[in-house]
Design an enzyme around this catalytic site. Sequence first.
Site, short mmCIF file in Angstrom:
data_model
loop_
_atom_site.label_atom_id
_atom_site.label_comp_id
_atom_site.label_asym_id
_atom_site.label_seq_id
_atom_site.Cartn_x
_atom_site.Cartn_y
_atom_site.Cartn_z
N CYS A 160 0.83 -1.21 0.00
CA CYS A 160 0.00 0.00 0.00
C CYS A 160 0.87 1.26 0.00
CB CYS A 160 -0.91 -0.04 1.23
SG CYS A 160 -1.75 1.50 1.61
N CYS A 163 0.28 3.78 2.80
CA CYS A 163 0.75 3.18 4.06
C CYS A 163 2.26 3.38 4.21
CB CYS A 163 0.45 1.68 4.07
SG CYS A 163 -1.29 1.23 3.95
#
Length: 231
Positions: A160, A163
Amino acid sequence: MKSKFLSIVLLCFLFLSCQGQQAKEVQTLDAKSFSEKLNSTPNAQIVDVRTPEEYEGEHLDNAVNMDWFGDDFAKKVTALDKSKPIFVYCKVGGRSAKASNKLAALGFKEIYNLDGGIMRWNATGYGKPSSKVVGMCDEEFDVLIKSDKKVLVDFYAEWCAPCKKMAPYLIKMQNDMKGKMPIVRLDADKNKTLVTELKLDSLPVVILYENGKEVWRNTGFISEEDLKKHL
């Protein structure tokens, strides 16, 4: 000269804007519409564009794995029938959107992209129910958040992009706030039971708990400055 420069800038802007648009052959459908279209299509071609490891963890029935990040993605899709509908999904929708546009460029005429990916598919009740506990169980999580201090839980994944962008400051905050407020980072792929129970349908997600109760939640990227305002 100035007019020519402005024209070039405008053309570049238009080109980049078009690059980010969805191809006309692609329809992005929510989980319900995707499911209905899938069920009404005989012998549907379903493509999971996640990594082989993600695919092995869980996937839609009859889906074939063609890793969007793999060097052979374009080669693998030549095995598909361009004259028939194709259904594409990933974890949260980013990779499948790019893959869908690529398929359109390769000549596929009817492409359905799952909005929100398999995370939203599961969160809205279309995933297969499982009694197998993957990662932290509910009881362990309840103990974790029932603290006399506020507890911040960060759900992330290695693949991600937002992230990864948040990780450095969250790790720093973990150290800076040790003993004051626990900051717990949980890999969503390794804690699928919690992800399902909390109905997480995207990443990253940060949840703030106080006395065992959720008091605030943010889905998607948030800056360090904005996060600290809620703590």
